[in-house]
Design a protein around this motif. Sequence first.
Motif, short mmCIF file in Angstrom:
data_model
loop_
_atom_site.label_atom_id
_atom_site.label_comp_id
_atom_site.label_asym_id
_atom_site.label_seq_id
_atom_site.Cartn_x
_atom_site.Cartn_y
_atom_site.Cartn_z
N GLU A 1 27.51 16.37 41.02
CA GLU A 1 27.06 17.10 40.07
C GLU A 1 27.97 17.29 39.01
OE1 GLU A 1 26.64 18.02 42.96
OE2 GLU A 1 24.41 17.84 43.33
N GLN A 2 29.16 17.74 39.08
CA GLN A 2 29.97 18.11 37.86
C GLN A 2 30.65 16.86 37.39
OE1 GLN A 2 29.79 19.79 40.71
NE2 GLN A 2 28.91 21.48 39.68
N MET A 3 30.63 15.94 38.14
CA MET A 3 31.34 14.57 37.75
C MET A 3 31.12 13.90 36.43
SD MET A 3 34.04 14.31 39.82
CE MET A 3 34.89 12.49 39.18
N ARG A 4 29.92 14.00 36.29
CA ARG A 4 29.49 13.27 34.70
C ARG A 4 30.26 13.80 33.47
NH1 ARG A 4 23.92 12.90 34.19
NH2 ARG A 4 24.11 12.61 31.79
N ASP A 5 30.54 15.02 33.51
CA ASP A 5 31.34 15.77 32.53
C ASP A 5 32.77 15.76 32.73
OD1 ASP A 5 29.04 16.21 30.94
OD2 ASP A 5 28.70 18.02 31.77
N LEU B 1 41.69 21.74 34.63
CA LEU B 1 40.29 22.50 34.97
C LEU B 1 40.33 22.85 36.33
CD1 LEU B 1 37.73 20.80 36.19
CD2 LEU B 1 37.50 19.92 33.99
N ALA B 2 39.56 24.04 36.67
CA ALA B 2 39.14 24.43 37.96
C ALA B 2 37.86 25.19 37.87
CB ALA B 2 40.29 25.33 38.35
N LYS B 3 37.15 24.99 39.29
CA LYS B 3 36.00 25.47 39.23
C LYS B 3 35.49 25.67 40.78
CE LYS B 3 31.05 24.96 38.31
NZ LYS B 3 30.86 26.40 37.77
N GLN B 4 35.02 26.98 40.95
CA GLN B 4 34.42 27.14 42.33
C GLN B 4 32.96 26.53 42.47
OE1 GLN B 4 35.01 29.61 45.11
NE2 GLN B 4 37.07 29.67 44.69
N VAL B 5 32.98 25.75 43.41
CA VAL B 5 31.48 25.02 43.68
C VAL B 5 31.22 25.11 45.07
CG1 VAL B 5 30.25 22.79 43.60
CG2 VAL B 5 32.08 23.33 41.94
N ASP B 6 30.22 26.09 45.49
CA ASP B 6 29.73 26.49 46.84
C ASP B 6 31.16 26.72 47.77
OD1 ASP B 6 27.21 25.35 46.14
OD2 ASP B 6 27.74 23.18 46.78
N GLY B 7 31.62 27.78 47.11
CA GLY B 7 32.95 28.35 47.91
C GLY B 7 34.22 27.67 47.98
N GLN B 8 33.95 26.33 47.40
CA GLN B 8 35.10 25.67 47.17
C GLN B 8 35.96 25.36 45.92
OE1 GLN B 8 33.62 21.81 48.73
NE2 GLN B 8 34.02 22.26 50.99
N THR B 9 37.19 25.74 46.00
CA THR B 9 38.01 25.62 44.40
C THR B 9 38.17 24.09 44.25
OG1 THR B 9 38.97 27.75 44.56
CG2 THR B 9 39.93 26.33 43.30
N TRP B 10 37.85 23.44 43.26
CA TRP B 10 38.14 22.13 42.78
C TRP B 10 39.11 22.35 41.53
CZ3 TRP B 10 36.75 17.74 45.21
CH2 TRP B 10 35.86 17.60 46.44
N GLU B 11 40.02 21.35 41.67
CA GLU B 11 40.99 21.15 40.61
C GLU B 11 41.08 19.85 40.09
OE1 GLU B 11 44.22 24.71 41.00
OE2 GLU B 11 44.05 23.29 42.89
N MET B 12 41.07 19.68 38.73
CA MET B 12 41.32 18.28 38.13
C MET B 12 42.49 18.39 37.23
SD MET B 12 39.92 15.38 37.64
CE MET B 12 38.17 14.89 37.50
N ASP B 13 43.42 17.41 37.53
CA ASP B 13 44.46 17.17 36.69
C ASP B 13 44.27 15.85 36.01
OD1 ASP B 13 46.46 19.47 37.04
OD2 ASP B 13 46.23 18.67 39.15
N ILE C 1 34.93 12.45 31.94
CA ILE C 1 35.23 12.17 30.55
C ILE C 1 36.26 13.16 29.73
CG2 ILE C 1 33.09 10.68 30.06
CD1 ILE C 1 31.80 13.11 28.81
N GLY C 2 36.46 14.26 30.54
CA GLY C 2 37.50 15.15 30.23
C GLY C 2 36.70 16.33 29.52
N LEU C 3 35.40 16.75 29.98
CA LEU C 3 34.49 17.73 29.54
C LEU C 3 34.66 18.88 30.27
CD1 LEU C 3 32.98 18.72 27.07
CD2 LEU C 3 30.91 17.61 27.86
N PRO C 4 34.97 20.05 30.12
CA PRO C 4 35.28 21.20 31.35
C PRO C 4 33.81 21.87 31.21
CG PRO C 4 36.33 22.00 29.21
CD PRO C 4 35.77 20.47 29.12
N THR C 5 32.85 21.26 31.37
CA THR C 5 31.59 21.87 31.41
C THR C 5 31.46 22.97 32.55
OG1 THR C 5 30.30 20.19 30.34
CG2 THR C 5 29.08 21.94 31.51
N ALA C 6 31.14 24.23 32.37
CA ALA C 6 30.82 25.14 33.45
C ALA C 6 32.16 25.58 34.16
CB ALA C 6 29.94 25.00 34.47
N ALA C 7 33.37 25.00 33.71
CA ALA C 7 34.78 25.29 34.37
C ALA C 7 35.04 26.66 34.50
CB ALA C 7 35.85 24.52 33.70
N ASP C 8 35.54 27.37 35.47
CA ASP C 8 36.11 28.72 35.51
C ASP C 8 37.34 28.79 34.77
OD1 ASP C 8 34.13 29.23 37.37
OD2 ASP C 8 35.20 28.65 39.10
#
Length: 211
Positions: free
Chosen positions: A135-139, A162-174, A142-149
């Motif tokens: 659900e987050q990958m579409r943004d 960017l980093a975001k908690q999704v369903d209790g899991q912390t995702w980080e994108m470099d 392309i380097g758009l940090p939609t709803a990122a923490d």
Amino acid sequence: MSAIFSILIPAKRSRYFIVFPLFLSLLAGCAQQAPIATTTDWVTHEKSLENLSRYDAKGKLGYKAPKLRFGGNMIWQTTPNSDKLLLTNFLGKTLLKLDATPKMTTLVDYDGKQHSGADASGLVRELTGINLPIEQMRDWLIGLPTAADTYQLNPQNRVAYLAKQVDGQTWEMDYQEYDYSIYPSLPKRMVLTQDKQQITLIINEWDTHKK
């Protein structure tokens, strides 16, 4: 877990397991050419990304986790109402074909069987063992940090992290490299991590459907 992934990486002596480090080295080699970086202001760049309602991304995906690892070709297609993901191996055999809309997701597995569900990420995880925030990958792609923490910009005012908690899991994108030859400039090499899993994405071709 889907049969294809248990077949591909079942044991230490698997020839696919041996090939995986070579695949990662090829991914690294694809990203060694330095781009011509251009600086812009973040607000302008963010607005340009938000206006990308339709795009195609073609490249490579490398997935590495304690019990599963593989590499393959990737095509991601985003439209205003859907996201599509196609993963194939290097022989062109479909590993996974996903078609996600806000109301329904359809997944075709390695054996050609079709599965449906409302939760795209959950369906992929259940059938293949791959954990991916669809659900987050579409943004994020392309380097758009939609709803990122949280997120950070690079010196050229593109997203570097960017980093975001999704369903209790912390995702980080470099975001390790951008393609500055297109407008707006888009990511070329990214590494997505969550706990002990790592997903390396190399985008070789972008199509934003702009003439």
